[in-house]
Write a protein that holds these residues in place. Sequence first.
Motif, PDB file in Angstrom:
ATOM      1  N   VAL A 134       4.252 -48.289 -13.650  1.00 44.33           N
ATOM      2  CA  VAL A 134       5.219 -47.216 -13.890  1.00 44.33           C
ATOM      3  C   VAL A 134       4.579 -45.874 -13.571  1.00 44.33           C
ATOM      4  N   ASN A 135       5.434 -44.904 -13.262  1.00 36.55           N
ATOM      5  CA  ASN A 135       4.973 -43.571 -12.919  1.00 36.55           C
ATOM      6  C   ASN A 135       5.513 -42.574 -13.951  1.00 36.55           C
ATOM      7  N   LYS A 136       4.661 -42.210 -14.914  1.00 39.82           N
ATOM      8  CA  LYS A 136       5.072 -41.292 -15.975  1.00 39.82           C
ATOM      9  C   LYS A 136       5.326 -39.888 -15.432  1.00 39.82           C
ATOM     10  N   LYS A 137       4.593 -39.521 -14.397  1.00 37.86           N
ATOM     11  CA  LYS A 137       4.783 -38.204 -13.785  1.00 37.86           C
ATOM     12  C   LYS A 137       6.197 -38.082 -13.222  1.00 37.86           C
ATOM     13  N   THR A 138       6.657 -39.139 -12.564  1.00 36.50           N
ATOM     14  CA  THR A 138       8.021 -39.137 -12.032  1.00 36.50           C
ATOM     15  C   THR A 138       9.038 -39.119 -13.159  1.00 36.50           C
ATOM     16  N   ALA A 139       8.776 -39.903 -14.212  1.00 32.57           N
ATOM     17  CA  ALA A 139       9.694 -39.929 -15.358  1.00 32.57           C
ATOM     18  C   ALA A 139       9.852 -38.533 -15.956  1.00 32.57           C
ATOM     19  N   ASP A 140       8.748 -37.835 -16.109  1.00 30.29           N
ATOM     20  CA  ASP A 140       8.799 -36.471 -16.650  1.00 30.29           C
ATOM     21  C   ASP A 140       9.596 -35.545 -15.726  1.00 30.29           C
ATOM     22  N   ALA A 141       9.412 -35.737 -14.415  1.00 30.36           N
ATOM     23  CA  ALA A 141      10.077 -34.864 -13.436  1.00 30.36           C
ATOM     24  C   ALA A 141      11.591 -35.015 -13.469  1.00 30.36           C
ATOM     25  N   ILE A 142      12.082 -36.219 -13.794  1.00 27.32           N
ATOM     26  CA  ILE A 142      13.532 -36.424 -13.809  1.00 27.32           C
ATOM     27  C   ILE A 142      14.094 -36.414 -15.240  1.00 27.32           C
ATOM     28  N   GLY A 143      13.235 -36.094 -16.203  1.00 26.77           N
ATOM     29  CA  GLY A 143      13.692 -35.978 -17.583  1.00 26.77           C
ATOM     30  C   GLY A 143      13.999 -37.300 -18.252  1.00 26.77           C
ATOM     31  N   LEU A 144      13.248 -38.323 -17.905  1.00 27.37           N
ATOM     32  CA  LEU A 144      13.484 -39.653 -18.471  1.00 27.37           C
ATOM     33  C   LEU A 144      12.290 -40.066 -19.320  1.00 27.37           C
ATOM     34  N   THR A 145      12.553 -40.635 -20.478  1.00 31.91           N
ATOM     35  CA  THR A 145      11.485 -41.114 -21.347  1.00 31.91           C
ATOM     36  C   THR A 145      11.302 -42.616 -21.169  1.00 31.91           C
ATOM     37  N   LEU A 146      10.111 -43.025 -20.779  1.00 37.21           N
ATOM     38  CA  LEU A 146       9.842 -44.447 -20.594  1.00 37.21           C
ATOM     39  C   LEU A 146       9.710 -45.135 -21.947  1.00 37.21           C
ATOM     40  N   PRO A 147      10.361 -46.273 -22.144  1.00 36.71           N
ATOM     41  CA  PRO A 147      10.270 -46.988 -23.416  1.00 36.71           C
ATOM     42  C   PRO A 147       8.818 -47.376 -23.729  1.00 36.71           C
TER      43      PRO A 147
END
Length: 319
Positions: free
Chosen positions: A294-307
């Motif tokens: 998974v890419n947490k940096k991308t998740a942060d960029a699109i405003g999504l919180t990874l479970p």
Amino acid sequence: MRLRGFLLAAAGLLLAGGIAEAAPKIVAITSIVEHPALDAVRDGIKKGLADAGLKEGEDVSYLFETAQGNPATAAQIARQFVGENPAVIVAISTPSAQAVAAATKDVPLVFSAVTDPVGAQLVASVERPGGNVTGVSDMLPVADHVALIREIAPEAKRIGVLYNPGEANSVSSVAALRKAADGEGMTVVEAPATKSADVQSATRSLVGKVDAIYVPTDNTIVSALESAIGVANAAKLPLFAADTDSVARGALAAVGFNYFDVGVQTAAVVERVLKGENPGEIPVTFASGTDLQVNKKTADAIGLTLPPEVLQRASKVVE
């Protein structure tokens, strides 16, 4: 003097014959395009053969050519390789394998990273391939991919899929995606791109129509992945990939094969062919093992919180 000259000449011929017999066996490797997943397959093949005791320059020598995404170039490379009379041709990707299969019925062909070898008409069956062809399939665990999308983006109802309809493996993957998505109550929206230059516009066509984007192991799309990721991130759309190498490039997440390991698996088949086995009698094998990244940096960029559960299971988290 004549006898001595004859003996010397005969000795020279024997020596030359001995050198020829000891010459490295040529392993010709071709891929439709260069990108991290396919490059990893190539590197895995070389590592696998080295681990099997086949030394480069002594036991084997390598040729490598990429078609840069052009099927006509793939066909040209195939004909060129056949003319080199190698011990085996290794074709990475469906288009390259089809090009080689069309170019020769005699030179052994081992394919790798081919999703549906039967559908691509490379083999008669996975159990008994027939002819001069066998290899390793990377049939995708599409149900796992859809389950991951559901887990990370539970509100997603529409999945946009980027693919090249000219790639047989991608057509099979999209069909499998539709079946898996239907089972989860989700719909699939297709966005075709027949060349890498079309990937950005194909991605833009999905904005406002889908809740997530999925990229199968499509060589056209993966070769231009950054352009798709740029559009997806700007639109705050999660983009999921089928190969884990794409996560480091910006895809949100992927459950897929380690393509270096796929290359090592392929090397085991190549070794059998080099030892004299008939490719057509070697069953097609399937890539084994799946890996979550998974890419947490991308998740942060699109405003999504990874479970948290996803982060705990991931073998790699890109920060």
